[in-house]
Design a protein around this motif. Structure first.
Motif, PDB file in Angstrom:
ATOM      1  N   LYS A 220       0.831  -1.211   0.000  1.00 12.69           N
ATOM      2  CA  LYS A 220       0.000   0.000   0.000  1.00 12.69           C
ATOM      3  C   LYS A 220       0.867   1.263   0.000  1.00 12.69           C
ATOM      4  CE  LYS A 220      -3.427   2.458   2.790  1.00 12.69           C
ATOM      5  NZ  LYS A 220      -4.226   2.443   4.057  1.00 12.69           N
ATOM      6  N   HIS A 221       1.871   1.300   0.858  1.00 10.42           N
ATOM      7  CA  HIS A 221       2.744   2.473   0.937  1.00 10.42           C
ATOM      8  C   HIS A 221       3.567   2.642  -0.343  1.00 10.42           C
ATOM      9  CE1 HIS A 221       2.252   3.871   5.120  1.00 10.42           C
ATOM     10  NE2 HIS A 221       1.953   2.605   5.385  1.00 10.42           N
ATOM     11  N   LEU A 222       4.064   1.531  -0.861  1.00 12.24           N
ATOM     12  CA  LEU A 222       4.873   1.610  -2.075  1.00 12.24           C
ATOM     13  C   LEU A 222       4.049   2.081  -3.270  1.00 12.24           C
ATOM     14  CD1 LEU A 222       6.998  -1.644  -1.648  1.00 12.24           C
ATOM     15  CD2 LEU A 222       7.803   0.717  -1.445  1.00 12.24           C
ATOM     16  N   GLN A 223       2.773   1.693  -3.301  1.00 11.90           N
ATOM     17  CA  GLN A 223       1.915   2.150  -4.395  1.00 11.90           C
ATOM     18  C   GLN A 223       1.722   3.664  -4.338  1.00 11.90           C
ATOM     19  OE1 GLN A 223       0.143   0.202  -7.090  1.00 11.90           O
ATOM     20  NE2 GLN A 223       0.482   2.338  -7.640  1.00 11.90           N
ATOM     21  N   GLU A 224       1.545   4.205  -3.144  1.00 15.02           N
ATOM     22  CA  GLU A 224       1.391   5.654  -2.986  1.00 15.02           C
ATOM     23  C   GLU A 224       2.667   6.388  -3.427  1.00 15.02           C
ATOM     24  OE1 GLU A 224       0.393   6.159   1.109  1.00 15.02           O
ATOM     25  OE2 GLU A 224      -1.667   5.433   0.873  1.00 15.02           O
ATOM     26  N   ILE A 225       3.808   5.852  -3.062  1.00 13.26           N
ATOM     27  CA  ILE A 225       5.080   6.482  -3.453  1.00 13.26           C
ATOM     28  C   ILE A 225       5.285   6.367  -4.960  1.00 13.26           C
ATOM     29  CG2 ILE A 225       7.592   6.368  -3.213  1.00 13.26           C
ATOM     30  CD1 ILE A 225       7.118   5.392  -0.342  1.00 13.26           C
ATOM     31  N   SER A 226       4.965   5.205  -5.518  1.00 13.26           N
ATOM     32  CA  SER A 226       5.121   5.007  -6.958  1.00 13.26           C
ATOM     33  C   SER A 226       4.250   5.989  -7.741  1.00 13.26           C
ATOM     34  CB  SER A 226       4.758   3.568  -7.327  1.00 13.26           C
ATOM     35  OG  SER A 226       4.889   3.357  -8.711  1.00 13.26           O
TER      36      SER A 226
ATOM     37  N   PHE B 187       5.432   3.772 -14.214  1.00 11.52           N
ATOM     38  CA  PHE B 187       5.595   2.392 -13.767  1.00 11.52           C
ATOM     39  C   PHE B 187       4.422   1.556 -14.289  1.00 11.52           C
ATOM     40  CE2 PHE B 187       6.714  -0.367  -9.827  1.00 11.52           C
ATOM     41  CZ  PHE B 187       7.703  -1.011 -10.552  1.00 11.52           C
ATOM     42  N   TYR B 188       4.468   0.262 -14.037  1.00  9.40           N
ATOM     43  CA  TYR B 188       3.401  -0.618 -14.510  1.00  9.40           C
ATOM     44  C   TYR B 188       2.065  -0.239 -13.873  1.00  9.40           C
ATOM     45  CZ  TYR B 188       7.528  -3.259 -15.846  1.00  9.40           C
ATOM     46  OH  TYR B 188       8.742  -3.629 -16.374  1.00  9.40           O
ATOM     47  N   GLU B 189       0.991  -0.506 -14.587  1.00  6.32           N
ATOM     48  CA  GLU B 189      -0.344  -0.079 -14.131  1.00  6.32           C
ATOM     49  C   GLU B 189      -0.727  -0.732 -12.807  1.00  6.32           C
ATOM     50  OE1 GLU B 189      -4.934   0.162 -15.818  1.00  6.32           O
ATOM     51  OE2 GLU B 189      -3.283  -0.476 -17.129  1.00  6.32           O
ATOM     52  N   ASN B 190      -0.497  -2.027 -12.672  1.00  6.14           N
ATOM     53  CA  ASN B 190      -0.778  -2.736 -11.418  1.00  6.14           C
ATOM     54  C   ASN B 190       0.499  -3.434 -10.948  1.00  6.14           C
ATOM     55  OD1 ASN B 190      -3.707  -2.255 -11.228  1.00  6.14           O
ATOM     56  ND2 ASN B 190      -3.779  -3.493 -13.099  1.00  6.14           N
ATOM     57  N   PRO B 191       1.422  -2.676 -10.382  1.00  6.44           N
ATOM     58  CA  PRO B 191       2.728  -3.252 -10.048  1.00  6.44           C
ATOM     59  C   PRO B 191       2.653  -4.241  -8.887  1.00  6.44           C
ATOM     60  CG  PRO B 191       2.560  -1.018  -9.189  1.00  6.44           C
ATOM     61  CD  PRO B 191       1.333  -1.245 -10.028  1.00  6.44           C
ATOM     62  N   SER B 192       3.509  -5.241  -8.949  1.00  2.23           N
ATOM     63  CA  SER B 192       3.711  -6.177  -7.848  1.00  2.23           C
ATOM     64  C   SER B 192       5.084  -5.867  -7.267  1.00  2.23           C
ATOM     65  CB  SER B 192       3.637  -7.618  -8.354  1.00  2.23           C
ATOM     66  OG  SER B 192       3.972  -8.516  -7.327  1.00  2.23           O
TER      67      SER B 192
END
Length: 251
Positions: free
Chosen positions: A168-174, A189-194
């Motif tokens: 969750k945090h990494l998605q916000e930063i990305s 970055f990718y649309e739905n990154p893992s």
């Protein structure tokens, strides 16, 4: 006679001579053409990529002088704990692959690898610093072993997927990083990154073979998480551009 004196004598050096010469025609000698036969011509720099020099790895885009390969990431510094895990995973991975290589460093990517012109590096870093200024620090742990192939399927990676809280945090930063990338007309970055940290890799597309041993790999990870591979506090975001490193402090 000096070269300057020769030129002055041939063409005149003051207005008095010019006034005297008005209305008269002279056959002035032509200056000799310069001899360039001994001038050294420097060939343009050409870089040839040789995958055999680095374990079979190949570039995703060609090397061009003035273009700096760059990416944004979280650095993971619990090296001893990761290496203990790798030792145990490697024993299982080699049963499905002829060769297995350890990754050079341990990080979680927050962008694709993109190209920055040298004169844009400072401005890009400043924009990234402003964008991340109010971002909070967070804890990061790992929840599962995952298998990934790179974009051209030349390598397969054994990776650790981060836990849902850190995702969750990494998605916000990305998302914030994507804003800066868009500002500089660079790919997001990718649309739905893992979000994951690659720790081992093999040449070629070995995803099917390696996924057949995922249960065994995840059991090893679970044991190591309980013993030593604990969650760490992420307080900085990093950016690498060529041989330049930048770090951005979180709140």
């Amino acid at each position: 006679m000096s070269g300057l004196s020769y030129i002055c004598d041939e063409y005149g050096s003051n207005s008095e001579d010019s006034d005297t010469d008005k209305g008269q025609e002279f056959d002035r000698p032509k200056l000799p053409a310069p001899n360039l036969s001994k001038v050294v011509v420097v060939a343009s720099h050409t870089h040839t990529d040789n995958p055999e020099l680095h374990g079979g790895r190949s570039r995703l885009f060609p090397h061009v002088r003035g273009n700096w390969a760059s990416f944004v990431y979280v650095n993971y510094d619990q090296i001893d704990a990761v290496c203990n895990l790798i030792d145990k995973l490697e024993e299982v991975v080699v049963t499905k692959s002829e060769s297995c290589h350890r990754c050079d460093d341990f990080h979680i990517s927050l962008s694709r690898t993109f190209v920055l012109k040298y004169h844009f590096i400072s401005a890009f870093s400043s924009s990234l610093h402003k964008c991340l200024a109010n971002t909070e620090s967070f804890h990061l742990g790992f929840g599962a072993v995952k298998i990934y192939c790179n974009e051209d399927c030349s390598r397969t990676f054994i990776s650790l997927e981060v836990d849902p809280f850190a995702q969750k945090h990494l998605q916000e930063i990305s998302n914030k990083v994507d804003q800066v990338l868009t500002e500089f007309q660079l790919p997001p970055f990718y649309e739905n990154p893992s979000f994951h940290m690659s720790i081992l890799w093999v040449n070629g597309d070995k995803k099917f073979e390696l996924e057949s041993i995922l249960d065994e790999l995840n059991e090893i990870l679970s044991q190591e998480v309980e013993k030593s591979l604990h969650a760490v506090l992420v307080e900085t975001i990093n950016c690498k551009s060529g041989n330049k490193y930048f770090q951005y402090k979180l709140r």
